[in-house]
Scaffold this motif. Structure first.
Motif, short mmCIF file in Angstrom:
data_model
loop_
_atom_site.label_atom_id
_atom_site.label_comp_id
_atom_site.label_asym_id
_atom_site.label_seq_id
_atom_site.Cartn_x
_atom_site.Cartn_y
_atom_site.Cartn_z
N GLY A 120 22.74 -28.61 -1.42
CA GLY A 120 21.81 -27.54 -1.83
C GLY A 120 20.45 -28.06 -2.26
O GLY A 120 19.45 -27.33 -2.22
N THR A 121 20.41 -29.32 -2.68
CA THR A 121 19.12 -29.86 -3.17
C THR A 121 18.30 -30.49 -2.05
O THR A 121 17.10 -30.29 -1.96
CB THR A 121 19.35 -30.92 -4.28
OG1 THR A 121 20.32 -31.86 -3.80
CG2 THR A 121 19.82 -30.29 -5.57
N LYS B 46 24.36 -21.26 -2.38
CA LYS B 46 24.48 -22.60 -2.98
C LYS B 46 25.40 -22.51 -4.20
O LYS B 46 25.09 -21.82 -5.16
CB LYS B 46 23.11 -23.09 -3.46
CG LYS B 46 22.11 -23.31 -2.35
CD LYS B 46 20.84 -23.87 -2.93
CE LYS B 46 19.77 -24.01 -1.89
NZ LYS B 46 18.56 -24.61 -2.45
N ILE B 47 26.50 -23.20 -4.10
CA ILE B 47 27.47 -23.16 -5.19
C ILE B 47 27.57 -24.57 -5.77
O ILE B 47 27.75 -25.54 -5.03
CB ILE B 47 28.90 -22.78 -4.69
CG1 ILE B 47 28.85 -21.74 -3.56
CG2 ILE B 47 29.79 -22.36 -5.84
CD1 ILE B 47 28.32 -20.41 -3.90
N PHE B 48 27.49 -24.68 -7.09
CA PHE B 48 27.68 -25.97 -7.75
C PHE B 48 28.98 -25.87 -8.54
O PHE B 48 29.08 -25.12 -9.50
CB PHE B 48 26.50 -26.29 -8.67
CG PHE B 48 26.50 -27.72 -9.13
CD1 PHE B 48 26.00 -28.74 -8.33
CD2 PHE B 48 27.02 -28.06 -10.38
CE1 PHE B 48 26.02 -30.06 -8.74
CE2 PHE B 48 27.04 -29.38 -10.81
CZ PHE B 48 26.54 -30.38 -9.99
N PRO C 71 22.79 -29.61 -10.03
CA PRO C 71 22.78 -28.28 -9.41
C PRO C 71 21.40 -27.99 -8.84
O PRO C 71 20.39 -28.32 -9.46
CB PRO C 71 23.07 -27.33 -10.57
CG PRO C 71 23.33 -28.16 -11.76
CD PRO C 71 22.95 -29.57 -11.48
N SER D 34 21.06 -22.39 -7.57
CA SER D 34 22.50 -22.37 -7.25
C SER D 34 23.27 -21.50 -8.23
O SER D 34 22.75 -21.13 -9.29
CB SER D 34 23.06 -23.80 -7.30
OG SER D 34 22.81 -24.36 -8.55
N PHE E 184 19.54 -16.08 -3.55
CA PHE E 184 19.60 -17.55 -3.64
C PHE E 184 18.23 -18.20 -3.44
O PHE E 184 18.11 -19.40 -3.48
CB PHE E 184 20.62 -18.09 -2.64
CG PHE E 184 22.02 -17.98 -3.14
CD1 PHE E 184 22.64 -19.03 -3.78
CD2 PHE E 184 22.71 -16.79 -2.99
CE1 PHE E 184 23.93 -18.91 -4.25
CE2 PHE E 184 24.01 -16.66 -3.46
CZ PHE E 184 24.62 -17.72 -4.09
N ILE F 172 19.32 -20.99 -12.25
CA ILE F 172 20.74 -21.32 -12.04
C ILE F 172 21.54 -20.21 -12.68
O ILE F 172 21.29 -19.82 -13.82
CB ILE F 172 21.07 -22.67 -12.68
CG1 ILE F 172 20.24 -23.75 -12.01
CG2 ILE F 172 22.55 -22.97 -12.53
CD1 ILE F 172 20.28 -25.08 -12.74
#
Ligand code: DC
Length: 223
Positions: free
Chosen positions: A122-123, A132-134, A183, A187, A215, A220
């Protein structure tokens, strides 16, 4: 147009199991980007190549293919250690970008989604990913999960060693100069510390299917 789902997180956070379940549900191709680093480590051990031999490592990277990623022998503590070490090298990360970025086009077929799992998806790899999932969990919980998994094949393994190994890998992954694990700004943080796999998957499905989250915005969001 297909949608990219980026799933990042530290070792034993649950991200791999979640990504697998999601891939099944969505019939989506999936790339476990950690396997790229692991496959390089595997070849380095096999060919006795040191981390300082960058030309030889680049050759390994150029010869990576799906078969090498599907090797069943990529998971052991030596490969954990070497893959984490080479993951801190900018030339390794840069050379792997292309492989990751062409993955959706090469593998999409008819699916609407493609899932990429790792540390910097995601970064860095897909900063414009649609989701984007952290995935996160407290370190003691992650160590317990890993210990349970290792016990299946190694009855003599010690919890303290597993815990110490995870601390070391976290330190390397979180503190390296290039593409450290963190993250993405936009995200969703999914903390699985107190959730089992089904509860975590329900939370993930909510994010993907019912989330009204944008997103592209910079904050966050925690579930
Ligand atoms: O996800 P994994 O445990 O299979 O990853 C193995 C190592 O590769 C891990 O220590 C960190 C590194 N890695 C990375 O730096 N960036 C990624 N996108 C995926 C993995």
């Amino acid at each position: 147009m297909h949608k990219i789902i980026a799933i990042d997180g530290p070792a034993s956070s649950g991200k791999t199991s979640l990504a697998k379940k999601l891939s099944k549900k969505l019939h989506a191709p999936i790339l476990f980007s950690g396997k790229l680093y692991r496959a390089i480590a595997f070849e380095m051990i096999k060919k006795n190549i040191k981390i300082s031999q960058s030309k030889k490592i680049l050759k390994i990277i150029n010869e990576l293919n799906e078969d090498k990623l599907n090797n069943k022998n990529l998971f052991n503590s030596e490969i954990d250690r070497i893959s984490s070490n080479i993951a801190a090298k900018p030339f390794v990360r840069n050379s792997l970008l292309k492989f990751q970025r062409i993955f959706p086009k090469k593998n999409l077929k008819n699916s609407k989604y493609v899932i990429i799992e790792g540390r910097d998806i995601g970064t860095i790899v897909f900063p414009d990913a649609d989701f984007k999932i952290f995935v996160w969990a407290d370190i003691s919980i992650r160590a317990q999960r890993r210990y349970k998994q290792i016990l299946k094949s190694d009855k003599k393994s010690s919890f303290n060693k597993v815990f110490a190994d995870i601390v070391k890998r976290d330190n390397k992954d979180l503190n390296r100069k290039v593409a450290p694990l963190k993250p993405a700004e936009n995200s969703v943080l999914l903390d699985t510390t107190y959730l089992d796999i089904e509860q975590s998957f329900n939370a993930l499905k909510k994010i993907i299917f019912y989330g009204s989250r944008d997103f592209k915005s910079k904050s966050i969001f925690r579930v």
